[in-house]
Design an enzyme around this catalytic site. Structure first.
Site, PDB file in Angstrom:
ATOM      1  N   HIS A  85       3.265  -6.807   4.300  1.00  0.00           N
ATOM      2  CA  HIS A  85       1.731  -6.595   4.686  1.00  0.00           C
ATOM      3  C   HIS A  85       1.372  -6.962   5.990  1.00  0.00           C
ATOM      4  O   HIS A  85       2.072  -7.633   6.719  1.00  0.00           O
ATOM      5  CB  HIS A  85       0.688  -7.436   3.687  1.00  0.00           C
ATOM      6  CG  HIS A  85       0.720  -6.610   2.449  1.00  0.00           C
ATOM      7  ND1 HIS A  85      -0.088  -5.901   1.665  1.00  0.00           N
ATOM      8  CD2 HIS A  85       1.647  -6.941   1.104  1.00  0.00           C
ATOM      9  CE1 HIS A  85      -0.024  -5.573   0.565  1.00  0.00           C
ATOM     10  NE2 HIS A  85       1.181  -6.336   0.128  1.00  0.00           N
ATOM     11  N   HIS A 133       0.658  -1.264  -0.165  1.00  0.00           N
ATOM     12  CA  HIS A 133      -0.110   0.050  -0.004  1.00  0.00           C
ATOM     13  C   HIS A 133       0.932   1.249   0.031  1.00  0.00           C
ATOM     14  O   HIS A 133       2.066   1.237  -0.432  1.00  0.00           O
ATOM     15  CB  HIS A 133      -1.062  -0.136   0.986  1.00  0.00           C
ATOM     16  CG  HIS A 133      -1.685  -1.293   1.207  1.00  0.00           C
ATOM     17  ND1 HIS A 133      -2.664  -1.736   0.265  1.00  0.00           N
ATOM     18  CD2 HIS A 133      -1.512  -2.396   2.216  1.00  0.00           C
ATOM     19  CE1 HIS A 133      -3.288  -2.982   0.738  1.00  0.00           C
ATOM     20  NE2 HIS A 133      -2.571  -3.368   1.714  1.00  0.00           N
ATOM     21  N   GLU A 141      -1.789   0.141   8.091  1.00  0.00           N
ATOM     22  CA  GLU A 141      -0.884  -0.924   7.501  1.00  0.00           C
ATOM     23  C   GLU A 141       0.291  -0.260   6.741  1.00  0.00           C
ATOM     24  O   GLU A 141       1.167  -0.865   6.799  1.00  0.00           O
ATOM     25  CB  GLU A 141      -1.815  -1.893   6.579  1.00  0.00           C
ATOM     26  CG  GLU A 141      -1.141  -2.819   6.052  1.00  0.00           C
ATOM     27  CD  GLU A 141      -1.857  -3.631   5.260  1.00  0.00           C
ATOM     28  OE1 GLU A 141      -1.123  -4.775   4.494  1.00  0.00           O
ATOM     29  OE2 GLU A 141      -3.099  -3.523   4.814  1.00  0.00           O
ATOM     30  N   GLU A 165       1.941 -11.536   5.340  1.00  0.00           N
ATOM     31  CA  GLU A 165       0.951 -10.948   6.393  1.00  0.00           C
ATOM     32  C   GLU A 165       1.528 -11.104   7.812  1.00  0.00           C
ATOM     33  O   GLU A 165       1.299 -12.152   8.166  1.00  0.00           O
ATOM     34  CB  GLU A 165      -0.381 -11.480   6.006  1.00  0.00           C
ATOM     35  CG  GLU A 165      -0.897 -11.323   4.660  1.00  0.00           C
ATOM     36  CD  GLU A 165      -1.504  -9.899   4.313  1.00  0.00           C
ATOM     37  OE1 GLU A 165      -1.438  -8.988   5.181  1.00  0.00           O
ATOM     38  OE2 GLU A 165      -2.111  -9.850   3.305  1.00  0.00           O
TER      39      GLU A 165
END
Length: 301
Positions: free
Chosen positions: A182, A90, A127, A265
């Site tokens: 992430h 992101h 995040e 993640e």
């Protein structure tokens, strides 16, 4: 007394030598008797274990044998010549460019959004902030080991990049390994743990992961193991059957990659216990170490 002065009188040379030999004879005989009393080892030579000299507590320790040396981060530069691309998931600025990141891009087998804003903890820790922090820490560790490290973005872009461009950055760099960092937004609190996402073998449009699926799995397995060791975190209890590995064919960043690549993640931001770790700088340093060590193991494997 020097040898030169001891034999300065030639007329006394023979007599002096006789006296010296006579004086030394008892010493030599006594030494032989002492050795004989101590005995020999079972192999017929050498001193028994109890009579061998020992290293005192004040002596310098003997260096370990090469085969027994522990693995150390400072052993040379094990990643010299290697190229690693780190992809901070992101972008903190995505929230200000919702229309731009909503446009559809080709991921080979389908179309998806250019990018998303990512998730956050209940307290608002984003995040995108987390991913930049961890990847910057991992970059420092990898560069210290000699690797060339490239980022897909370093907080220096107004938004994105889109998922297809993120893949192209790794491909253009001819990266030896790519890791996209992430943190998950699990469905509910109580779902904990991390997992590594591996590319499925897919073919369609611009996607063809047949050649990278196997090396990407090896990369993912090493990142999983080292991340567990470094952080003490357990594999996710809500995805991947508890293995810490999840294979997907719907992510453009993986589908369009031509080099070994995985996503990690690092935890579930929606769970309070995971969130407490994800927001802890010391834990994030351990997370970065686990990622960097997993990459190192893969590239040196």
């Amino acid at each position: 007394m020097s040898n030169g002065s001891f034999f300065s009188a030639p007329g006394r040379r023979g007599g002096t030598l006789t006296l010296v030999l006579a004086a030394l004879a008892p010493v030599g005989l006594g030494g032989w008797l002492l050795w004989d009393n101590l005995g020999q080892d079972d192999n017929g030579g050498g001193a028994p274990a109890s009579s061998l000299p020992t290293v005192s507590s004040t002596s310098s320790p003997l260096p370990p044998q090469p085969s027994q040396s522990p693995k150390r981060e400072s052993d040379g530069e094990p990643l010299t010549g290697k190229v690693v691309v780190l992809d901070p998931g992101h972008n903190p600025n995505n929230r200000d460019h919702t229309s731009e990141i909503a446009r559809r891009v080709d991921i080979g087998t389908d179309e998806k959004e250019c990018d998303t804003t990512g998730t956050s903890t209940d307290a608002g820790y984003a995040e995108a902030t987390f991913t930049l922090d961890v990847t910057r820490r991992a970059r420092a560790l990898l560069e210290a080991r000699g690797a060339t490290v490239k980022f897909t973005q370093d907080g220096d872009r107004s938004f994105g990049p889109c998922v297809d461009e993120r893949a192209r950055i790794g491909n253009s760099a001819h990266a030896d390994a790519v890791v996209s960092v992430h943190a998950d937004g699990g469905a509910s609190a109580g779902e904990r743990g991390f997992h590594v996402i591996l590319p499925k073998s897919v073919r369609g449009g611009g996607a063809d992961t047949a050649k990278i699926a196997a090396p990407s799995r090896r990369l993912g397995e090493r990142v999983r193991s080292e991340f567990m060791d470094a952080t003490g975190s357990e594999p996710a209890d809500y995805i991947g059957d508890g293995s810490g590995l999840n294979v997907r064919g719907d992510l453009g960043g993986l589908n369009l990659s031509t080099v070994p690549k995985v996503f990690i993640e690092c935890g579930n931001m929606r769970d309070s216990k995971d969130a407490a770790e994800l927001t802890d700088p010391k834990w994030r340093e351990r997370a970065a170490l686990g990622i960097a060590q997993g990459i190192t193991d893969f590239l040196n494997g």
